[in-house]
Structures are given as structure tokens and as C-alpha cells.
Scaffold this motif. Sequence first.
Motif, PDB file in Angstrom:
ATOM      1  N   THR A 125       4.907   7.780  -0.347  1.00  0.00           N
ATOM      2  CA  THR A 125       5.305   7.665  -1.747  1.00  0.00           C
ATOM      3  C   THR A 125       5.169   6.229  -2.209  1.00  0.00           C
ATOM      4  OG1 THR A 125       7.635   7.235  -1.261  1.00  0.00           O
ATOM      5  CG2 THR A 125       6.953   9.547  -1.413  1.00  0.00           C
ATOM      6  N   THR A 126       5.091   6.047  -3.521  1.00  0.00           N
ATOM      7  CA  THR A 126       4.966   4.701  -4.082  1.00  0.00           C
ATOM      8  C   THR A 126       6.174   3.843  -3.739  1.00  0.00           C
ATOM      9  OG1 THR A 126       3.668   5.593  -5.934  1.00  0.00           O
ATOM     10  CG2 THR A 126       4.633   3.405  -6.222  1.00  0.00           C
ATOM     11  N   ALA A 127       7.373   4.445  -3.762  1.00  0.00           N
ATOM     12  CA  ALA A 127       8.587   3.699  -3.438  1.00  0.00           C
ATOM     13  C   ALA A 127       8.547   3.209  -1.992  1.00  0.00           C
ATOM     14  CB  ALA A 127       9.813   4.582  -3.666  1.00  0.00           C
ATOM     15  N   ARG A 128       8.099   4.054  -1.100  1.00  0.00           N
ATOM     16  CA  ARG A 128       8.002   3.658   0.312  1.00  0.00           C
ATOM     17  C   ARG A 128       6.957   2.552   0.487  1.00  0.00           C
ATOM     18  NH1 ARG A 128       9.527   7.895   3.804  1.00  0.00           N
ATOM     19  NH2 ARG A 128      11.529   8.718   3.063  1.00  0.00           N
ATOM     20  N   GLN A 129       5.862   2.661  -0.225  1.00  0.00           N
ATOM     21  CA  GLN A 129       4.806   1.654  -0.110  1.00  0.00           C
ATOM     22  C   GLN A 129       5.289   0.291  -0.607  1.00  0.00           C
ATOM     23  OE1 GLN A 129       1.629   3.480  -2.338  1.00  0.00           O
ATOM     24  NE2 GLN A 129       1.557   5.253  -0.947  1.00  0.00           N
ATOM     25  N   GLN A 130       6.058   0.293  -1.683  1.00  0.00           N
ATOM     26  CA  GLN A 130       6.568  -0.964  -2.210  1.00  0.00           C
ATOM     27  C   GLN A 130       7.617  -1.584  -1.302  1.00  0.00           C
ATOM     28  OE1 GLN A 130       7.933   0.219  -6.103  1.00  0.00           O
ATOM     29  NE2 GLN A 130       5.882   0.088  -7.039  1.00  0.00           N
TER      30      GLN A 130
END
Length: 349
Positions: free
Chosen positions: A281-286
Motif C-alpha cells: 500500500t502507499t502508506a506502507r511504502q511511505q
Amino acid sequence: MSHCSELKLLNGLGVQVVVVVSLFGTNVAQIVASASDAYYLNDTNSLDKRQLGIVFGALMQLSVLLPTLRHFRFINIFGLVGTTYTAWYIVVAAAMHGIAPNAGQRTATSMRNFYNGFAVIMSAFGGHANAIEIMDSMFVPEGYTRVYGWSFLYIFSLTLPHSTAVQLAWPDQALHNGNVYGILPLTLAKQLSIYLMLVHQLIAFCLYSAPLYYMCEKALRVHTKPIYIRVLARLPVSLSVAAFAVAFPFYGTINAVVASITSPLVAFAFPAAAYSWLHRTTARQQACVRPPPSWMMKLFGGWTGIHALNVFIVAFFIVDGTGFGMFYSFSQFIRDVQHFKPFPQCYQC
């Protein structure tokens, strides 16, 4: 689901089975290699390889008496000295022998030989850096990446030069002999190398058997008991390893079987799959603690490209490494059993 829960899911029963097979097979290889190495110490042997396998199998049983390997660093360094000397001794011996005619143009004679070699190469590239230094670095987690990187490069300096040198100097002999000592001429340098490798293999057996012992102790709920009780839980493991090594001393084939089952998964497929799953997910990537290098992100077009690369790695090593590798290595194992029979007196003598 939390990061911790997902990691536990990924590190499930299947992963544990792969690790057990890897450790068991690696320990078998230490006994087989010790017997085979000792056989080439001189030209007149009073013991055959089967008898030497029994001797070294019995000697390895002493590993059950070690309470812990937490402070094994000095002994492990001595073992690394042995492997370093041996690797470069082989390079020098091959250089003195010279390159065989048309050695660089030789190819695998069958798909079975190709995939057996491919499996062993995967093992050398993917698994040999997991040494005691990495275990120690876990007590200082921020140093893990640096330690692993340097150990990986160091292993390359051992595996690649001498393997290439042997294939160029003795391509035909290497195809039919699983132990390079059966090819090299008998010299004092060779004998010193054999003695150092025997010590290394004893150390390696202790290192690779310890996790199996701990798992068995946990399963029997005796891991908190005194050592004299834990020894009784360890002995069935060490004895079964020794019995298997004497029954099936097919060194190169055993390495190929174990490598095809474990190396593509443990060293390549599982890490790639775990990394992409945890950062899906984008949150995990950030929030990624250790994101891919900037040059890699630029080269593959960001996280989408990174995930595509990981999918390719997973698919390639599961199909080509584990799939074809297991098929051809097991077929070679069956051929060896049919030809030499279990408990052969002298395999490749």
C-alpha cells in the motif's frame, strides 16, 4: 493486520519445513565431505569412505554437548581461515596445471547436469553468507545490512575464482568427481587444506545442527531443562543425520537436492514476496524503513516496477529453481541409489 502478524504468516509451517530440510541436508553434507576429504589425505588408505563416514558421524555427535553457540565467534573465524586458504590453494593449483584444451567451450551434457549445477550455484550465491557474524549482528540490528553485504562479497571471493579455475583446468574430471580433492595432485599444500577443511566441517556441523537441536527441544518442551536432559532430545537428530550420511554419501547430488529445495525459496523467492507484501500500500511504502535505492526506483519506475521485479524473481526461482531443480536433482539421486545402492563402501573412489 499488523506487520508482525503478517511476518508470522509468511514465516509459517512451509518456511520452517524448508529451513529444516536445508539444515538437515547441510549437516549430512558435512559428514559426507569429511569422509571424502579424509580419504584423499594419502594414496594408501586403511579405511574406505563408508568407514570414514561412520568415524566422522560418531565424532559429530559431540555437538550435542554444546549448550549454546552464542560465543562461537573465534572458532568460526578459524573455520573461515580454512576455507579461505583452500579456495586460493585450488586457484593456484589450477593455474599451475593450466587451462585444458577447449575448456571454455564445454557445455552441460544433459538437462539433469545443467540443473544440478544451477542448483549448487544458487546455493553458493544465496545462502553461504548466513554465517555466525550475521547472527551476532542481530544483537546490533542496525549493523545487519552492512555485515550481510560484506559477508556476501567475501563469499563471492571464495566461491567464484576457485570454481571457475577448476572448471577451466579439469573440466572432464570435475564432471565425474564430486570432490575436487579427487582431482588435485597429492602435495603438502593439499594435505594442509584437507586438515583445515576437516576442522571447518566440524565447526559447520555444530553451527548448522544447533537450530535443529533447539527446534527439537522446543517441540519436546525441554528447552529450559539442564543440558544433560536436552542432550537426550538432541541425539535422535544427530544420529539420524549421521545415518543418512553413511547410507547416501552422494556429495554433489545431496548438495543439488538440498539447494534446489531451499536456496530458490529462502534466498530469493521468500524475501522478494515478503518485501512486496509488506509494502503493498502507499502508506506502507511511505513508512518503509529501508526503501529501495534511488537509482533502482528510477530504473524501474517506482514501487510498481519494484513489485513487478519481485514477481519475476518469485516466479523464476520457484519454477526454474525449485521446480526444474528438484525434478532433475531427485532424478540424479534416484540414479545414484540405483547404481551405488544404499550404504556404498566407496562412492567415487
